[in-house]
Scaffold this active site. Structure first.
Site, PDB file in Angstrom:
ATOM      1  N   SER A   1      -6.809   3.598   6.109  1.00 11.13           N
ATOM      2  CA  SER A   1      -5.712   3.323   7.027  1.00 11.13           C
ATOM      3  C   SER A   1      -5.010   2.002   6.698  1.00 11.13           C
ATOM      4  CB  SER A   1      -6.253   3.344   8.462  1.00 11.13           C
ATOM      5  OG  SER A   1      -5.226   3.295   9.409  1.00 11.13           O
TER       6      SER A   1
ATOM      7  N   ASP B   1       1.583  -1.096  -5.611  1.00  7.62           N
ATOM      8  CA  ASP B   1       2.878  -0.505  -5.945  1.00  7.62           C
ATOM      9  C   ASP B   1       3.922  -1.542  -6.318  1.00  7.62           C
ATOM     10  OD1 ASP B   1       1.649   1.851  -5.338  1.00  7.62           O
ATOM     11  OD2 ASP B   1       3.190   2.571  -3.970  1.00  7.62           O
TER      12      ASP B   1
ATOM     13  N   LYS C   1      -6.559   7.953   4.420  1.00  8.47           N
ATOM     14  CA  LYS C   1      -5.996   8.194   5.747  1.00  8.47           C
ATOM     15  C   LYS C   1      -4.579   7.635   5.775  1.00  8.47           C
ATOM     16  CE  LYS C   1      -6.463   7.247  10.703  1.00  8.47           C
ATOM     17  NZ  LYS C   1      -5.137   6.587  10.870  1.00  8.47           N
TER      18      LYS C   1
END
Length: 536
Positions: free
Chosen positions: A305, A316, A330
């Site tokens: 999460s 990224d 998740k």
């Protein structure tokens, strides 16, 4: 936190589930008797509110008396089970406790304790908390709570917490036994707000590398993180290892604010979308205080999460290196809804996506049992040991601005994979593992006066290295019915000895004594430090 390791040959060892989800489901099968006036033609009436209509009919006509509230409590989880694994119902009796880790505090007296031979032993008092202020000390044993004898009663930890916790401003009376004092000492303690620290520990790994471990994301996490960062920078930190292992998430906003500390202005941190939720982006403000120092984030299969939001933003944007094993997967966003009776639901309203556009939510279309057994399946499949056992479809491939290939579809895959180390796991270790903490607690009690003189982790470890702990522990475990195993001890000895020292140190120095000692057997952390030491 213990770094759990499992033997390859012992596939019967079941990994604990990351999340516990209570659901109620049933199929009614029976004989249907005609209703009253069955020979008469009954009008057919459309009923839009079918659930309430059914409840009304049951309440009016069922053969036995029923409790409508009980039926409602059973129906809600069954309904939510049809949605996704993370939309959950929380009864009123559990909601306050469920929210405490997210709020970052609870109402209580401010102690950490453990049960030693059916006695409540105070391990430490929260600095500035009610218990410290009135003079409770580590090593004190609670004998009475509000005139009720609690020693020797095989009381559970949950019951102890229920007796000691309570609304802020209320009073609790206790009587404690203190070593060297003949009579019980009475205390009357006024409960207060007690912080729950989500930054479990921070310290310097070496002259320029800081380490911060976050165990969950609460409303207070960002402030805790900034305090730790500032302290480490004063000690010379220019490189950071951020440990998110076994962090199951929490408040998304806290993860976003921490990611903002590492990124340049305008860089995308995360975006969310849902059926009724328009695309919502979170971007870096450019005001972060650690935008250029070397950064490593540690993750494992329990990181979920909000942890994955933070790790995904760093990965990224090519900002740092992710080290460890693939995270839980998740990628759903829950919104809390509270009802008048104090109960509530956490309803999934959107999915979140990392900056490259990947969703890391793993599939749940095969049922909730398969979903929560996924980590067991990964283990059995060999993923915890061999990265090549993980296969991603080309459709899940994304490319970062720096040209790195990353994948969606089920967790964050680290840039550097570190396998689960099982080399020191033997049947003997698995047998004695529950005794390690018990021995450490007993040893601390028998040597507390001497141990309290050791205020630095290095001093503590040097002292403990001379105490022949393994021999004492072997006798202790044998006294608990575990047969001595010289071969098993030879293989697992270093692991057992290190954990013994770490738990004893934690009883005196808290987490700043615990984690630095465990560094020696933490392979993932060692890989991170080695990576930072490379000539770039």
């Amino acid at each position: 936190m213990m770094f759990m390791k499992y033997n390859n040959s012992n596939k019967s060892v079941i990994l604990p589930l990351l999340l516990a989800l209570s659901v109620v489901a049933g199929i009614l099968i029976g004989i249907y008797l005609p209703g009253r006036n069955s020979q008469q033609t009954q009008p057919v009436r459309a009923r839009n509110d079918k659930i309430n209509s059914i409840l009304n009919i049951i309440e009016a006509d069922y053969v036995d008396s029923i409790n409508r509230s009980d039926l409602v409590e059973a129906a809600i989880p069954a309904i939510l089970k049809k949605l996704d694994p993370h939309s959950v119902y929380i009864p009123a009796r559990d909601l306050v406790r469920a929210n405490e880790p997210l709020q970052g505090n609870f109402d209580g007296i401010g102690i950490s304790f453990n049960l030693l031979t059916d006695t409540i032993l105070i391990i430490s008092t929260i600095p500035g908390g009610p218990s410290e202020k009135i003079g409770l000390l580590p090593g004190d044993k609670i004998i009475y709570v509000n005139d009720s004898l609690v020693a020797g009663k095989q009381i559970s930890e949950e019951k102890v917490m229920g007796m000691l916790k309570g609304p802020r401003g209320t009073m609790v009376k206790i009587k404690i036994l203190r070593k060297g004092v003949k009579d019980l000492i009475p205390f009357e303690i006024r409960r207060d707000k007690i912080p729950i620290n989500s930054v479990e520990v921070s310290y310097m790994l070496n002259g320029n590398t800081g380490y911060i471990k976050i165990v969950n994301f609460a409303l207070t996490t960002f402030d805790e993180f900034i305090r730790s960062m500032n302290e480490l920078r004063r000690e010379g930190m220019t490189r950071l290892v951020l440990d998110l292992r076994q962090n199951s998430g929490g408040v998304m906003e806290s993860a976003i604010r921490i990611a903002d500390q590492f990124l340049e202005e305008g860089q995308l941190i995360v975006f969310t979308m849902g059926r009724t939720q328009p695309k919502n982006e979170a971007r870096a403000s450019g005001k972060g205080e650690f935008k250029t120092g070397d950064l490593i984030i540690l993750i494992d299969e329990w990181s979920a999460s909000a942890s994955e939001i933070l790790a995904g933003a760093v990965q990224d944007n090519d900002r740092g290196t992710i080290i460890g094993r693939r995270s839980f997967g998740k990628g759903l966003v829950q919104e809390p809804v509270t009802f008048a009776d104090g109960s509530g639901i956490r309803l999934t309203i959107a999915r979140y996506y990392t900056p490259t556009g990947r969703s890391i939510q793993k599939p749940y279309n095969n049922g909730f049992d398969d979903y929560f057994e996924d980590l067991n399946s990964r283990y059995e499949h060999g993923e915890f040991e061999i990265p090549d056992s993980i296969r991603f479809a080309d459709s899940l491939k994304f490319i970062t601005p720096g040209g790195r290939i990353v994948y969606g579809g089920g967790g964050i895959m680290p840039d550097i994979f570190v396998p689960l180390d099982t080399t020191a796991i033997t049947p003997y270790f698995l047998a004695v593992r529950p005794q390690i903490y018990r021995f450490a607690l007993k040893y601390t009690e028998n040597n507390r006066e001497q141990l309290q003189k050791l205020t630095q982790t290095s001093e503590m470890e040097k002292f403990l290295d001379k105490q022949r702990l393994l021999e004492q522990f072997s006798e202790f475990a044998a006294g608990a019915g575990i047969k001595k195993d010289p071969d098993g001890m030879k293989t697992s000895g270093t692991l057992i000895h290190t954990q013994l020292k770490a738990y004893i140190a934690r009883n005196i120095l808290d987490n700043k004594g615990f984690y630095p000692i465990l560094d020696d057997i933490d392979n993932t952390l060692q890989v991170a430090v080695k990576h930072l030491g490379k000539d770039k």
